[in-house]
Motif scaffolding. Structure first.
Motif, PDB file in Angstrom:
ATOM      1  N   VAL A 258      10.329  -7.520   9.499  1.00  0.00           N
ATOM      2  CA  VAL A 258      10.484  -7.958   8.114  1.00  0.00           C
ATOM      3  C   VAL A 258       9.597  -7.150   7.174  1.00  0.00           C
ATOM      4  O   VAL A 258      10.029  -6.746   6.081  1.00  0.00           O
ATOM      5  CB  VAL A 258      10.192  -9.470   7.997  1.00  0.00           C
ATOM      6  N   THR A 259       8.368  -6.881   7.575  1.00  0.00           N
ATOM      7  CA  THR A 259       7.481  -6.105   6.700  1.00  0.00           C
ATOM      8  C   THR A 259       7.862  -4.623   6.687  1.00  0.00           C
ATOM      9  O   THR A 259       7.703  -3.952   5.667  1.00  0.00           O
ATOM     10  CB  THR A 259       6.002  -6.266   7.095  1.00  0.00           C
ATOM     11  N   LYS A 260       8.372  -4.107   7.800  1.00  0.00           N
ATOM     12  CA  LYS A 260       8.863  -2.729   7.794  1.00  0.00           C
ATOM     13  C   LYS A 260      10.059  -2.598   6.849  1.00  0.00           C
ATOM     14  O   LYS A 260      10.146  -1.630   6.086  1.00  0.00           O
ATOM     15  CB  LYS A 260       9.259  -2.296   9.204  1.00  0.00           C
ATOM     16  N   LEU A 261      10.952  -3.571   6.893  1.00  0.00           N
ATOM     17  CA  LEU A 261      12.109  -3.534   6.009  1.00  0.00           C
ATOM     18  C   LEU A 261      11.681  -3.688   4.555  1.00  0.00           C
ATOM     19  O   LEU A 261      12.209  -3.003   3.659  1.00  0.00           O
ATOM     20  CB  LEU A 261      13.097  -4.637   6.389  1.00  0.00           C
ATOM     21  N   ALA A 262      10.727  -4.555   4.294  1.00  0.00           N
ATOM     22  CA  ALA A 262      10.229  -4.731   2.929  1.00  0.00           C
ATOM     23  C   ALA A 262       9.580  -3.445   2.417  1.00  0.00           C
ATOM     24  O   ALA A 262       9.695  -3.107   1.227  1.00  0.00           O
ATOM     25  CB  ALA A 262       9.235  -5.885   2.874  1.00  0.00           C
ATOM     26  N   THR A 263       8.915  -2.716   3.296  1.00  0.00           N
ATOM     27  CA  THR A 263       8.321  -1.436   2.904  1.00  0.00           C
ATOM     28  C   THR A 263       9.409  -0.433   2.554  1.00  0.00           C
ATOM     29  O   THR A 263       9.316   0.285   1.552  1.00  0.00           O
ATOM     30  CB  THR A 263       7.444  -0.878   4.034  1.00  0.00           C
ATOM     31  N   ASP A 264      10.466  -0.371   3.384  1.00  0.00           N
ATOM     32  CA  ASP A 264      11.596   0.512   3.085  1.00  0.00           C
ATOM     33  C   ASP A 264      12.152   0.215   1.690  1.00  0.00           C
ATOM     34  O   ASP A 264      12.424   1.128   0.899  1.00  0.00           O
ATOM     35  CB  ASP A 264      12.705   0.314   4.115  1.00  0.00           C
ATOM     36  N   ARG A 265      12.333  -1.072   1.407  1.00  0.00           N
ATOM     37  CA  ARG A 265      12.919  -1.455   0.122  1.00  0.00           C
ATOM     38  C   ARG A 265      11.989  -1.147  -1.045  1.00  0.00           C
ATOM     39  O   ARG A 265      12.439  -0.746  -2.129  1.00  0.00           O
ATOM     40  CB  ARG A 265      13.283  -2.933   0.160  1.00  0.00           C
ATOM     41  N   ALA A 266      10.698  -1.307  -0.819  1.00  0.00           N
ATOM     42  CA  ALA A 266       9.731  -0.987  -1.872  1.00  0.00           C
ATOM     43  C   ALA A 266       9.730   0.513  -2.168  1.00  0.00           C
ATOM     44  O   ALA A 266       9.635   0.932  -3.327  1.00  0.00           O
ATOM     45  CB  ALA A 266       8.336  -1.453  -1.464  1.00  0.00           C
TER      46      ALA A 266
ATOM     47  N   ALA B 164      13.779  -1.394  14.354  1.00  0.00           N
ATOM     48  CA  ALA B 164      13.665  -2.852  14.426  1.00  0.00           C
ATOM     49  C   ALA B 164      14.176  -3.542  13.174  1.00  0.00           C
ATOM     50  O   ALA B 164      14.352  -4.759  13.159  1.00  0.00           O
ATOM     51  CB  ALA B 164      12.207  -3.256  14.675  1.00  0.00           C
ATOM     52  N   VAL B 165      14.447  -2.770  12.103  1.00  0.00           N
ATOM     53  CA  VAL B 165      14.976  -3.388  10.882  1.00  0.00           C
ATOM     54  C   VAL B 165      16.446  -3.771  11.029  1.00  0.00           C
ATOM     55  O   VAL B 165      16.970  -4.512  10.200  1.00  0.00           O
ATOM     56  CB  VAL B 165      14.797  -2.465   9.660  1.00  0.00           C
ATOM     57  N   TYR B 166      17.118  -3.295  12.072  1.00  0.00           N
ATOM     58  CA  TYR B 166      18.531  -3.605  12.269  1.00  0.00           C
ATOM     59  C   TYR B 166      18.706  -4.863  13.122  1.00  0.00           C
ATOM     60  O   TYR B 166      17.917  -5.126  14.036  1.00  0.00           O
ATOM     61  CB  TYR B 166      19.247  -2.449  12.963  1.00  0.00           C
ATOM     62  N   ASP B 167      19.765  -5.592  12.825  1.00  0.00           N
ATOM     63  CA  ASP B 167      20.153  -6.731  13.655  1.00  0.00           C
ATOM     64  C   ASP B 167      20.677  -6.215  14.989  1.00  0.00           C
ATOM     65  O   ASP B 167      21.658  -5.478  15.049  1.00  0.00           O
ATOM     66  CB  ASP B 167      21.239  -7.538  12.947  1.00  0.00           C
TER      67      ASP B 167
ATOM     68  N   GLY C 197       0.779  -1.231   0.000  1.00  0.00           N
ATOM     69  CA  GLY C 197       0.000   0.000   0.000  1.00  0.00           C
ATOM     70  C   GLY C 197       0.809   1.278   0.000  1.00  0.00           C
ATOM     71  O   GLY C 197       0.482   2.234  -0.729  1.00  0.00           O
ATOM     72  N   THR C 198       1.863   1.329   0.801  1.00  0.00           N
ATOM     73  CA  THR C 198       2.622   2.584   0.911  1.00  0.00           C
ATOM     74  C   THR C 198       3.206   3.028  -0.421  1.00  0.00           C
ATOM     75  O   THR C 198       3.158   4.229  -0.752  1.00  0.00           O
ATOM     76  CB  THR C 198       3.730   2.447   1.974  1.00  0.00           C
ATOM     77  N   PRO C 199       3.759   2.121  -1.259  1.00  0.00           N
ATOM     78  CA  PRO C 199       4.256   2.573  -2.562  1.00  0.00           C
ATOM     79  C   PRO C 199       3.172   3.121  -3.489  1.00  0.00           C
ATOM     80  O   PRO C 199       3.484   3.884  -4.406  1.00  0.00           O
ATOM     81  CB  PRO C 199       4.892   1.303  -3.154  1.00  0.00           C
TER      82      PRO C 199
END
Length: 311
Positions: free
Chosen positions: A151-159, A124-127, A101-103
């Motif tokens: 994982v979904t926050k990181l996927a949103t960043d990448r999108a 939370a996206v960092y190890d 949705g965000t993209p």
């Protein structure tokens, strides 16, 4: 999709900023900070009458990822601030709303000529496993087994990074402190500590990175209002036409500080664990170089938690 208006900004006022989740803890404070900076705000909410009732705020009701609403709300805007993530929902819902949705909104903004997007991501996206050291914007990220939310926050960043034509900043706050009914760390997590003994356990020396919601809103508003100029070097500002992560955090704290405050206010005993834990520093050096500095200290932030729980 429906639309209603609270207080409409005067013609020609600048900048015009779209804020999603404008009735949430972060969204509402960001709207307030933008108004303080002279911006006109288009506040996107899902329920009519829930946007901040402030001069210069126009309420738009609907799902921010609805293509029709997205196309409408970004017309003539200068910047967009996205704050929505269905934390606590199942994986499919988090993926549908956040990752997919965000993209939708980002692409609509880009196509409408919006120049800057500020997305509230998460630290939370960092190890932050026990062996991880200090964390900055170049540190390793979580893997696919990192949990639904990271994982979904990181996927949103990448999108969002794949949406070209925008200057995008990925704000990555750790625990967001600040009073509010929906505040995870001031309200919801303490309720778990009160009701569930298993929620009272932590390593006392574990790093507890945090930022106050007012300081987070301030940097989001400064970025959206163009007070932090773009450039070519992420060390000095958002990369023009690129996607730049930005960590924000307050002064150093541990679980002894946070959980000790919560359990003390609730009148229950913490359970201090032993063993390996993350004790690294969560760095906001980049944000400081951009001119941001937190105004709320640890003593004040913990006092707000204590007062809220005892009240």
């Amino acid at each position: 999709m429906t639309e209603s208006s609270s207080t409409t900004s005067s013609p020609g006022s600048s900048p015009v900023v779209v804020v999603t989740g404008a009735n949430g803890l972060v969204g509402a404070r960001t709207v307030e900070a933008l108004v303080e900076r002279g911006a006109s705000v288009r506040a996107v909410v899902r329920r009519a009458g829930t946007a901040p009732d402030l001069a210069g705020v126009e309420e738009h009701v609907g799902d921010f990822f609805d293509p029709d609403l997205a196309e409408t709300v970004v017309q003539g805007a200068d910047a967009v601030v996205t704050t929505v993530h269905p934390m606590g929902s199942d994986l499919e819902t988090q993926h549908r709303i956040a990752v997919e949705g965000t993209p939708v909104l980002a692409r609509a903004a880009r196509d409408a000529g919006v120049t800057r997007l500020v997305h509230v991501s998460t630290a939370a996206v960092y190890d932050r496993s026990p062996e991880a050291g200090d964390v900055d914007e170049e540190s390793p990220l979580v893997g696919e087994d990192g949990g639904d939310y990271p994982v979904t926050k990181l996927a949103t960043d990448r999108a969002l990074a794949e949406v070209d034509g925008l200057t995008t900043v990925l704000l990555r706050p750790p625990a967001i402190l600040g009073a509010g009914e929906t505040s995870v760390w001031n309200t919801l997590r303490p309720a778990q500590v009160r009701d569930d003994e298993s929620a009272r356990s932590a390593h006392p020396d574990a790093t507890f990175p945090w930022v106050h919601v007012d300081d987070l809103a301030a940097v989001a508003a400064d970025l959206a209002a163009g007070r932090i100029p773009s450039g070519s070097d992420p060390a000095t500002g958002p990369v023009e036409g690129g996607c730049t992560p930005l960590n924000v955090t307050g002064e150093r704290a541990t679980q002894r500080d946070y959980l000790g405050t919560v359990t003390g206010a609730l009148g229950v005993d913490p359970v201090w664990e032993d063993g390996p834990t993350w004790t690294g520093r969560f760095s906001a050096d980049r944000a400081h170089a951009w001119g941001w500095a937190p105004q709320v200290g640890l003593t004040q932030a913990l006092s707000e938690i204590d007062a809220g729980l005892r009240g």
